[in-house]
Scaffold this motif. Structure first.
Motif, PDB file in Angstrom:
ATOM      1  N   LEU A  81     -54.455 -52.303   3.398  1.00 49.04           N
ATOM      2  CA  LEU A  81     -54.974 -51.616   4.578  1.00 49.04           C
ATOM      3  C   LEU A  81     -53.946 -51.742   5.689  1.00 49.04           C
ATOM      4  CD1 LEU A  81     -58.624 -53.017   4.625  1.00 49.04           C
ATOM      5  CD2 LEU A  81     -57.814 -50.881   3.618  1.00 49.04           C
ATOM      6  N   PHE A  82     -53.752 -50.665   6.431  1.00 49.76           N
ATOM      7  CA  PHE A  82     -52.804 -50.674   7.537  1.00 49.76           C
ATOM      8  C   PHE A  82     -53.585 -50.742   8.847  1.00 49.76           C
ATOM      9  CE2 PHE A  82     -50.591 -48.586   3.987  1.00 49.76           C
ATOM     10  CZ  PHE A  82     -49.681 -49.602   3.752  1.00 49.76           C
ATOM     11  N   ARG A  83     -53.501 -51.896   9.476  1.00 47.03           N
ATOM     12  CA  ARG A  83     -54.338 -52.259  10.612  1.00 47.03           C
ATOM     13  C   ARG A  83     -54.177 -51.337  11.818  1.00 47.03           C
ATOM     14  NH1 ARG A  83     -53.250 -55.741  14.754  1.00 47.03           N
ATOM     15  NH2 ARG A  83     -55.075 -56.627  15.790  1.00 47.03           N
ATOM     16  N   GLN A  84     -52.959 -51.077  12.244  1.00 48.78           N
ATOM     17  CA  GLN A  84     -52.758 -50.287  13.454  1.00 48.78           C
ATOM     18  C   GLN A  84     -53.288 -48.856  13.330  1.00 48.78           C
ATOM     19  OE1 GLN A  84     -51.944 -51.346  16.468  1.00 48.78           O
ATOM     20  NE2 GLN A  84     -51.731 -53.436  15.713  1.00 48.78           N
ATOM     21  N   PRO A  85     -53.009 -48.133  12.240  1.00 46.07           N
ATOM     22  CA  PRO A  85     -53.601 -46.799  12.108  1.00 46.07           C
ATOM     23  C   PRO A  85     -55.133 -46.822  12.072  1.00 46.07           C
ATOM     24  CG  PRO A  85     -51.738 -47.010  10.639  1.00 46.07           C
ATOM     25  CD  PRO A  85     -52.009 -48.380  11.190  1.00 46.07           C
ATOM     26  N   LEU A  86     -55.700 -47.841  11.433  1.00 52.12           N
ATOM     27  CA  LEU A  86     -57.166 -47.945  11.414  1.00 52.12           C
ATOM     28  C   LEU A  86     -57.714 -48.238  12.804  1.00 52.12           C
ATOM     29  CD1 LEU A  86     -57.660 -49.747   8.016  1.00 52.12           C
ATOM     30  CD2 LEU A  86     -58.724 -47.579   8.682  1.00 52.12           C
ATOM     31  N   LEU A  87     -57.051 -49.106  13.544  1.00 46.63           N
ATOM     32  CA  LEU A  87     -57.485 -49.376  14.910  1.00 46.63           C
ATOM     33  C   LEU A  87     -57.405 -48.118  15.770  1.00 46.63           C
ATOM     34  CD1 LEU A  87     -55.872 -52.876  15.600  1.00 46.63           C
ATOM     35  CD2 LEU A  87     -58.315 -52.365  15.331  1.00 46.63           C
ATOM     36  N   ALA A  88     -56.338 -47.350  15.606  1.00 45.53           N
ATOM     37  CA  ALA A  88     -56.183 -46.112  16.377  1.00 45.53           C
ATOM     38  C   ALA A  88     -57.295 -45.124  16.034  1.00 45.53           C
ATOM     39  CB  ALA A  88     -54.811 -45.501  16.114  1.00 45.53           C
ATOM     40  N   GLU A  89     -57.598 -44.982  14.743  1.00 47.74           N
ATOM     41  CA  GLU A  89     -58.672 -44.071  14.333  1.00 47.74           C
ATOM     42  C   GLU A  89     -60.017 -44.542  14.875  1.00 47.74           C
ATOM     43  OE1 GLU A  89     -60.504 -41.951  10.325  1.00 47.74           O
ATOM     44  OE2 GLU A  89     -58.696 -43.188  10.165  1.00 47.74           O
ATOM     45  N   TRP A  90     -60.239 -45.823  14.861  1.00 51.20           N
ATOM     46  CA  TRP A  90     -61.464 -46.417  15.394  1.00 51.20           C
ATOM     47  C   TRP A  90     -61.621 -46.052  16.876  1.00 51.20           C
ATOM     48  CZ3 TRP A  90     -61.582 -51.989  17.403  1.00 51.20           C
ATOM     49  CH2 TRP A  90     -62.877 -52.405  17.687  1.00 51.20           C
ATOM     50  N   CYS A  91     -60.548 -46.215  17.639  1.00 53.61           N
ATOM     51  CA  CYS A  91     -60.591 -45.908  19.073  1.00 53.61           C
ATOM     52  C   CYS A  91     -60.746 -44.411  19.326  1.00 53.61           C
ATOM     53  CB  CYS A  91     -59.333 -46.422  19.773  1.00 53.61           C
ATOM     54  SG  CYS A  91     -59.244 -48.217  19.839  1.00 53.61           S
ATOM     55  N   GLU A  92     -60.056 -43.597  18.549  1.00 48.80           N
ATOM     56  CA  GLU A  92     -60.066 -42.150  18.753  1.00 48.80           C
ATOM     57  C   GLU A  92     -61.374 -41.495  18.342  1.00 48.80           C
ATOM     58  OE1 GLU A  92     -56.657 -40.770  16.582  1.00 48.80           O
ATOM     59  OE2 GLU A  92     -55.269 -41.821  17.921  1.00 48.80           O
ATOM     60  N   THR A  93     -61.988 -41.994  17.269  1.00 45.61           N
ATOM     61  CA  THR A  93     -63.170 -41.319  16.715  1.00 45.61           C
ATOM     62  C   THR A  93     -64.485 -41.950  17.127  1.00 45.61           C
ATOM     63  OG1 THR A  93     -63.208 -42.641  14.689  1.00 45.61           O
ATOM     64  CG2 THR A  93     -61.854 -40.615  14.676  1.00 45.61           C
ATOM     65  N   GLY A  94     -64.460 -43.234  17.438  1.00 48.54           N
ATOM     66  CA  GLY A  94     -65.709 -43.930  17.734  1.00 48.54           C
ATOM     67  C   GLY A  94     -66.514 -44.297  16.500  1.00 48.54           C
ATOM     68  N   VAL A  95     -65.966 -44.009  15.313  1.00 43.15           N
ATOM     69  CA  VAL A  95     -66.626 -44.393  14.064  1.00 43.15           C
ATOM     70  C   VAL A  95     -66.548 -45.913  13.949  1.00 43.15           C
ATOM     71  CG1 VAL A  95     -66.499 -44.227  11.540  1.00 43.15           C
ATOM     72  CG2 VAL A  95     -66.081 -42.202  12.949  1.00 43.15           C
ATOM     73  N   ALA A  96     -67.620 -46.519  13.485  1.00 40.72           N
ATOM     74  CA  ALA A  96     -67.650 -47.978  13.341  1.00 40.72           C
ATOM     75  C   ALA A  96     -66.498 -48.444  12.445  1.00 40.72           C
ATOM     76  CB  ALA A  96     -68.980 -48.424  12.749  1.00 40.72           C
ATOM     77  N   LEU A  97     -65.850 -49.525  12.850  1.00 41.50           N
ATOM     78  CA  LEU A  97     -64.689 -50.024  12.117  1.00 41.50           C
ATOM     79  C   LEU A  97     -65.045 -50.376  10.679  1.00 41.50           C
ATOM     80  CD1 LEU A  97     -61.695 -50.672  12.224  1.00 41.50           C
ATOM     81  CD2 LEU A  97     -62.309 -52.972  13.021  1.00 41.50           C
ATOM     82  N   ASP A  98     -66.198 -50.977  10.450  1.00 38.98           N
ATOM     83  CA  ASP A  98     -66.568 -51.317   9.070  1.00 38.98           C
ATOM     84  C   ASP A  98     -66.744 -50.058   8.225  1.00 38.98           C
ATOM     85  OD1 ASP A  98     -68.935 -50.795  10.532  1.00 38.98           O
ATOM     86  OD2 ASP A  98     -70.137 -52.062   9.211  1.00 38.98           O
TER      87      ASP A  98
END
Length: 127
Positions: A81-98
Motif C-alpha cells: 500500500l502506498f500511504r501518501q496517495p491513499l492519504l491524498a485520496e482520503w482528503c480529496e474524496t472524504g471516503v473513510a480511510l478504512d
C-alpha cells in the motif's frame, strides 16, 4: 488530525483481509502486506504510470492462475500500500480511510487470483 502512520495502514489492511469470505480467504495464506510512502520508479514503470500519486497499491508475486508445482524458492506474494496517495485520496474524496484501504486490498487480492484491472473494473461496475 494527525495522518495515520504505516503501522495504522498495515492494521487497516489486515482487518480488510479478515473480512474476505471463504472460499477466497483460504487462498490468501502467506500474502504479506507492506506499506511504503510512494511507489518507486521501477514499480511505476512496471504498471505504466509516471506519477507516484496515481498508484495506491500493487501486488507483487505469482498469481494463482500461474502457480505450478514446478515453482519453488520464490518469495511469497506481497501487497504494498502506498500511504501518501491513499492519504491524498482520503482528503480529496472524504471516503473513510478504512474503506479506501479495503478497496485497494480487495483489488490487489484480485490480482492474486489472476484477474486483470479490466476484469475487476467490470466486476465492480456490475456489483
Amino acid at each position: 488530525m494527525k495522518a495515520p502512520d504505516a503501522a495504522a495502514f498495515e492494521a487497516l489492511a489486515l482487518a480488510a483481509f479478515a473480512r474476505i469470505p471463504e472460499p477466497f480467504a483460504g487462498h490468501l495464506a502467506g500474502i504479506r502486506v507492506t506499506v511504503a510512502e510512494f511507489a518507486d520508479a521501477e514499480t511505476l514503470a512496471a504498471v505504466g504510470l509516471d506519477d507516484p500519486w496515481e498508484l495506491s497499491g500493487v501486488y507483487n508475486g505469482r498469481s494463482m492462475d500461474k502457480e505450478s508445482i514446478w515453482n519453488s524458492g520464490e518469495m511469497p506474494p506481497v501487497i504494498t500500500l502506498f500511504r501518501q496517495p491513499l492519504l491524498a485520496e482520503w482528503c480529496e474524496t472524504g471516503v473513510a480511510l478504512d474503506d479506501l484501504v479495503s478497496h485497494v486490498v480487495v483489488h490487489e487480492v484480485g490480482h492474486h487470483f489472476g484477474l486483470s484491472d479490466e476484469q475487476m473494473h467490470a466486476l465492480e461496475a456490475g456489483a
